[in-house]
Design an enzyme around this catalytic site. Structure first.
Site, short mmCIF file in Angstrom:
data_model
loop_
_atom_site.label_atom_id
_atom_site.label_comp_id
_atom_site.label_asym_id
_atom_site.label_seq_id
_atom_site.Cartn_x
_atom_site.Cartn_y
_atom_site.Cartn_z
N ASP A 84 25.08 39.67 47.30
CA ASP A 84 26.41 39.27 47.75
C ASP A 84 26.21 38.47 49.03
OD1 ASP A 84 28.91 38.97 48.80
OD2 ASP A 84 29.50 41.07 48.62
N TYR A 106 41.33 29.11 52.52
CA TYR A 106 40.17 28.41 51.95
C TYR A 106 39.98 27.05 52.60
CZ TYR A 106 37.67 25.88 48.15
OH TYR A 106 36.80 25.12 47.41
N1 LIG Z 1 35.38 23.14 41.31
C1 LIG Z 1 36.01 22.36 42.18
O1 LIG Z 1 36.89 21.56 41.84
C2 LIG Z 1 35.64 22.45 43.63
C3 LIG Z 1 36.36 21.64 44.52
C4 LIG Z 1 36.05 21.68 45.86
C5 LIG Z 1 35.03 22.51 46.32
N2 LIG Z 1 34.35 23.30 45.46
C6 LIG Z 1 33.31 24.16 46.01
O2 LIG Z 1 32.14 24.05 45.24
C7 LIG Z 1 31.38 25.26 45.34
C8 LIG Z 1 31.03 25.74 43.96
O3 LIG Z 1 32.25 26.02 43.28
P1 LIG Z 1 32.39 26.05 41.70
O4 LIG Z 1 33.56 25.23 41.35
O5 LIG Z 1 31.08 25.83 41.04
O6 LIG Z 1 32.90 27.56 41.61
P2 LIG Z 1 32.58 28.74 40.60
O7 LIG Z 1 33.61 29.79 40.87
O8 LIG Z 1 32.43 28.25 39.24
O9 LIG Z 1 31.20 29.22 41.18
C9 LIG Z 1 31.15 29.81 42.46
C10 LIG Z 1 29.92 30.63 42.54
O10 LIG Z 1 29.97 31.38 43.75
C11 LIG Z 1 29.53 32.69 43.46
N3 LIG Z 1 29.98 33.57 44.49
C12 LIG Z 1 31.24 33.74 44.95
N4 LIG Z 1 31.23 34.70 45.87
C13 LIG Z 1 29.94 35.11 45.99
C14 LIG Z 1 29.29 36.09 46.78
N5 LIG Z 1 29.98 36.86 47.63
N6 LIG Z 1 27.95 36.27 46.65
C15 LIG Z 1 27.25 35.52 45.76
N7 LIG Z 1 27.81 34.57 45.00
C16 LIG Z 1 29.15 34.38 45.10
C17 LIG Z 1 30.11 32.98 42.10
O11 LIG Z 1 29.44 34.07 41.50
C18 LIG Z 1 29.82 31.65 41.40
O12 LIG Z 1 28.49 31.63 40.89
C19 LIG Z 1 32.26 26.25 46.12
O13 LIG Z 1 31.84 26.28 47.46
C20 LIG Z 1 33.64 25.64 46.00
O14 LIG Z 1 34.47 26.00 47.07
C21 LIG Z 1 34.63 23.30 44.11
#
Ligand SMILES: NC(=O)c1ccc[n+]([C@@H]2O[C@H](COP(=O)([O-])OP(=O)(O)OC[C@H]3O[C@@H](n4cnc5c(N)ncnc54)[C@H](O)[C@@H]3O)[C@@H](O)[C@H]2O)c1
Length: 257
Positions: free
Chosen positions: A58, A150
């Protein structure tokens, strides 16, 4: 094509799915909370000829960060690239958010990157340099609303990146940020599901409406469309870029905000 990552070791946080999983190329240590998804991601990376290790943790906690860095160094003996990808968004309008929600949000979206940077930089200094890429969001500079904790946490991450870029450049550690928007990952599946009642639409219709309303390109991106830039910034091809935040957003912030 040579990605400029050969022989390097990358640590990518929260990489069992979504954007994190698409960032590969070097030998790679990935971490996430769920063992099953992690094992599956490691098997997929190995299937592409990548030496990969999965570390369940985590990373919203100080202990989790220490465990991941220690396990990575034990396995690979070095860390050349750190991608602070872990992030989580809950819907949040200011008066509906609690102190507990803010604390959790800051832990995963900001302090995780702060703690990983503190733990990894001594290794990079000893090795003569490194690359850090922080995954923020376009909402950090152009908030869409309804994600107040966020977007505030990710805005702090952007400023943290710029400060670190100045502090670490003399050590040949180059720090940059990537600001995605509307990438189709499980994060957006969750957010879209939350919009279904208000929009009176199916999940597919929610995606379609958002894409046509907000995205000049008319569609959500795939994780691979973000990871290419992350890999470039992490590579030995990017030698003179520091303190920059790049939007990967299909043009949406240029056209509507
Ligand atoms: N998808 C989008 O449109 C988007 C847009 C802007 C920013 N982001 C950023 O991109 C990054 C990746 O996001 P994503 O879209 O792939 O999201 P996702 O939810 O698909 O993946 C996020 C990952 O973070 C992990 N995670 C969350 N909390 C955790 C913890 N406490 N310990 C370990 N792992 C943890 C989850 O298990 C998952 O593998 C993030 O930082 C998100 O804020 C995504």
């Amino acid at each position: 094509m040579d990605l400029g990552l050969g022989g390097k070791v990358a640590l990518v946080t929260a990489a069992s799915r979504g954007i994190g999983r698409a960032v590969a190329g070097a030998d790679v240590a990935i971490c996430a909370r769920g063992r099953d998804a992690l094992d599956e991601a490691v098997a997929a990376l190995r299937g592409h000829g990548v030496e990969a290790v999965g570390i369940p943790a985590d990373v919203a906690t100080a202990e989790g960060v220490t465990d991941v860095v220690d396990a990575t160094v034990e396995r690979f003996r070095r860390i050349d690239v750190l991608v602070n990808n872990a992030g989580e968004a809950w819907s949040g309008r200011m008066l509906e958010t609690s102190d507990e929600q803010w604390a959790s949000c800051l832990d995963i979206n900001l302090y995780s990157a702060v703690r990983f940077t503190r733990a990894v930089v001594p290794h990079m200094r000893r090795q003569g340099g490194g690359r850090i890429v922080n995954i923020s969001t376009v909402g950090a500079h152009s908030p869409i609303g309804g994600l107040v904790d966020y977007e505030a946490a990710k805005a702090a991450l952007l400023t943290f990146s710029k400060t670190m870029a100045g502090e670490l450049a003399a050590d040949n550690i180059l720090v940059n940020s990537v600001c995605p928007a509307l990438i189709h990952t499980p994060l957006w599946d969750r957010l879209a599901d939350g919009m279904i009642p208000a929009m009176g639409a199916t999940r597919e219709e929610v995606f379609h409406r958002l894409a046509t309303q907000f995205l000049p390109v008319g569609r959500f991106a795939t994780p691979d469309e973000v990871s290419g830039l992350v890999v470039f910034l992490a590579s030995s091809r990017a030698t003179f870029i520091a303190g920059v935040a790049y939007d990967v957003d299909g043009g949406c912030t240029r056209s509507i905000l």
